[in-house]
Design an enzyme around this catalytic site. Structure first.
Site: not given
Length: 282
Positions: A12, A59, A193, A240
């Protein structure tokens, strides 16, 4: 009865939403990313869900660092896109499904999972970017969406096993809902990431693809992978990926792969994407 037959998994990345919103999706850099979802958009038209349960992480937009629930279920009638600091994305309001959400809440809590229930919440790119990737730029989303937030921002995050078990509880809840609904469950976030520190920009394509292999074939073993492995191999934000285990847990042990896509890079991360279908049992 309601039924989950398909699950969708996707990164996402916020820059993907920006590329689409700013009309950059046909530029050579971004076209390679969006091309990986052309099959998926057509597939969604042919397999339109009545409801989507979308697993994502906020977030620090709806939930601040002062208060972050481990699991939070959106039970409201609608959810506005949040302003993440540069204005709201030009995407439709997300329509919820309060009846199914209330049923899931009751069933899962009685199944000994502690959920935070949100009758009002805003949703950020973690939820809207997957919708854009799968449905494109539309005036309204084609079906209701039930948001399920998982805390992977502030430690301690839930274990992979807890996420897989929650998915199984959601699967049982949906199967006990007394209405003929075609429900999809989506797991979002990742892949490898890291956004800060000396390892910023880390991408581990080998680990990512092994994760996809294990998610498909052996989610039970994948659920036992400790957090430190995610951090070491996939970066600080790679955690995540435990959210994909929620969606996988709602599926049968054996699945068929309808689509698989992996691409590097998109912004400073990798993009992973799967569509899985339950194998029919005798």
């Amino acid at each position: 009865m309601a039924k989950i037959k398909h699950s969708v998994y996707t990164s996402h990345v916020p820059a993907i939403g920006a590329a689409l919103d700013l009309g950059k999706h046909t530029e050579p850099y971004w076209k390679k990313v969006f091309d990986g979802y052309e099959f998926s958009k057509q597939w969604e038209q042919e397999n339109k869900p009545d409801v989507i349960i979308l697993v994502y992480n906020d977030h620090a937009n709806n939930f601040s660092l002062d208060l972050i629930p481990t699991f939070a279920l959106g039970t409201g009638a609608s959810f506005e896109p949040s302003d993440e600091g540069w204005g709201k994305r030009p995407v439709p309001t997300v329509q919820g499904h309060p009846e199914l959400a209330a049923h899931i809440a009751h069933s899962v809590i009685q199944d000994d999972f502690d959920l935070t229930l949100c009758n009002k919440m805003e949703v950020d790119h973690g939820l809207t970017v997957p919708l854009s990737l799968m449905f494109g730029q539309v005036e309204q989303w084609p079906c209701p969406v039930i948001p399920l937030h998982v805390n992977v921002v502030q430690y301690p995050a839930p274990s992979g096993q807890r996420c897989l078990d929650l998915g199984r509880a959601i699967g049982r809840a949906v199967a006990s809902y007394d209405e003929d609904l075609n429900v999809q469950i989506w797991g979002t976030g990742g892949m490898s990431h890291q956004l800060q520190g000396p390892r910023a920009g880390l991408i581990n394509a080998q680990w990512d693809n092994e994760f996809l292999d294990r998610l498909i074939a052996d989610p039970d073993a994948l659920a036992r992978v400790p957090h430190i492995d995610y951090v070491r191999e996939a970066g600080s934000e790679g955690i995540e990926l435990v959210m994909w285990l929620v969606a996988r847990g709602a599926m049968n042990p054996h699945v068929d792969v309808r689509h698989r896509f992996y691409h590097v890079p998109a912004s400073n991360t990798a993009v992973g994407h799967l569509i899985l279908e339950n194998k029919e049992t005798a």
